[in-house]
Write a protein that holds these residues in place. Sequence first.
Motif, mmCIF file in Angstrom:
data_model
loop_
_atom_site.group_PDB
_atom_site.id
_atom_site.type_symbol
_atom_site.label_atom_id
_atom_site.label_comp_id
_atom_site.label_asym_id
_atom_site.label_seq_id
_atom_site.Cartn_x
_atom_site.Cartn_y
_atom_site.Cartn_z
ATOM 1 N N TRP A 22 -6.841 9.510 0.913
ATOM 2 C CA TRP A 22 -5.522 8.873 0.942
ATOM 3 C C TRP A 22 -5.610 7.372 1.174
ATOM 4 C CZ3 TRP A 22 -1.459 11.764 -0.513
ATOM 5 C CH2 TRP A 22 -1.628 13.147 -0.493
ATOM 6 N N PRO A 24 -5.824 3.375 0.266
ATOM 7 C CA PRO A 24 -5.067 2.644 -0.769
ATOM 8 C C PRO A 24 -5.826 2.610 -2.086
ATOM 9 C CG PRO A 24 -5.063 1.433 1.305
ATOM 10 C CD PRO A 24 -6.034 2.569 1.479
ATOM 11 N N PRO A 25 -5.115 2.549 -3.201
ATOM 12 C CA PRO A 25 -5.788 2.476 -4.511
ATOM 13 C C PRO A 25 -6.680 1.248 -4.615
ATOM 14 C CG PRO A 25 -3.452 2.977 -4.773
ATOM 15 C CD PRO A 25 -3.652 2.624 -3.332
ATOM 16 N N ASP A 134 -10.358 5.575 -9.644
ATOM 17 C CA ASP A 134 -9.031 4.980 -9.512
ATOM 18 C C ASP A 134 -8.602 4.303 -10.811
ATOM 19 O OD1 ASP A 134 -9.925 5.653 -6.970
ATOM 20 O OD2 ASP A 134 -8.812 4.038 -6.008
ATOM 21 N N SER A 186 3.178 9.400 -13.645
ATOM 22 C CA SER A 186 2.627 9.457 -12.291
ATOM 23 C C SER A 186 2.918 10.807 -11.640
ATOM 24 C CB SER A 186 3.205 8.325 -11.430
ATOM 25 O OG SER A 186 2.892 7.061 -11.960
ATOM 26 N N VAL A 269 5.597 4.733 -7.009
ATOM 27 C CA VAL A 269 4.528 4.357 -6.082
ATOM 28 C C VAL A 269 4.031 5.574 -5.313
ATOM 29 C CG1 VAL A 269 3.979 2.994 -4.031
ATOM 30 C CG2 VAL A 269 5.302 1.963 -5.887
ATOM 31 N N TRP A 273 0.292 7.405 -5.799
ATOM 32 C CA TRP A 273 -0.601 7.498 -4.641
ATOM 33 C C TRP A 273 -1.004 8.949 -4.392
ATOM 34 C CZ3 TRP A 273 -0.234 3.216 -0.582
ATOM 35 C CH2 TRP A 273 -1.313 3.293 0.323
#
Length: 285
Positions: A22, A24-25, A134, A186, A269, A273
């Motif tokens: 988890w 951040p990208p 990613d 997404s 977003v 994620w």
Amino acid sequence: MQTATSAPTPALANMPPQPSAWRPPSLSMRWWPVFLRNLLVWRKLAIPSLVGNIAEPLMWLVAFGYGMGALVGQVSVGAAGGDAKVPYILFLASGSICMSAMNAASFEALYSAFSRMHVQKTWDGIMNAPIRLDDVVLAEMLWAAFKALFTVTAILGVMLALGISHSPKLLVAWPVLLFVGIMFSSIALIFNALAKGYDFFTYYFTLVLTPMMFLSGVFFPREQLPPIVRAISDWLPLTNAVELVRPLFMDQWPAHPWRHGLVLVVTTVVAFWVALALTRKRFKA
């Protein structure tokens, strides 16, 4: 009698902790070669793909827009300056083009992306190059959004040719529909990361997309819904997309653009994620 406890080996003691899925990208421009690879492959099937993507929404438009539209006549639509009466064909066209963006992005981010990820092992081959997972997920999301934009552009051209709307504000609808494709690709990538096979996607289309189509004001005004159902539909991604696009077809500006836009941005977003984290877990990356 004492029992000897084995000390941890130096290799295990010095091993860095596994990074969280988890986190951040970590993105870079290395998504572009992956996107370009998908584009080069798709060029061979561009015409059949385009026909398949626009045939169904155009059949909906002709059958319901002209057939049922002759019976319904005009419908009342809430607008910034109050309720307005519009032909049913215009009402349906402005909602169905958002539905087309949703379906095109979802199909590409589910069936095609799953084939590249799980069946063909294309992602594994790509990650042998200096490209992170990613960047691959980002490229798949943007590629699905591009396919959705390509589809809605063709449909929009047909609508203009039929004279359904000639509003100059449709130029604003084009980038909005691109973002709708980004949002739904997404969301679809979440289910792509969870899927064990193609059959799993049936649950997503049956339990998520189909109810959303009927609750988001695509085929009939949401004022017909019970109050509690309408309160829920206010926060559906497709509802907010339709609320942004439909006034543009009517040559008006949306009544609450910032609210609807914020819902789309937050949904995108969060969905990206979550999709990235679940994909990392699947690849143990």
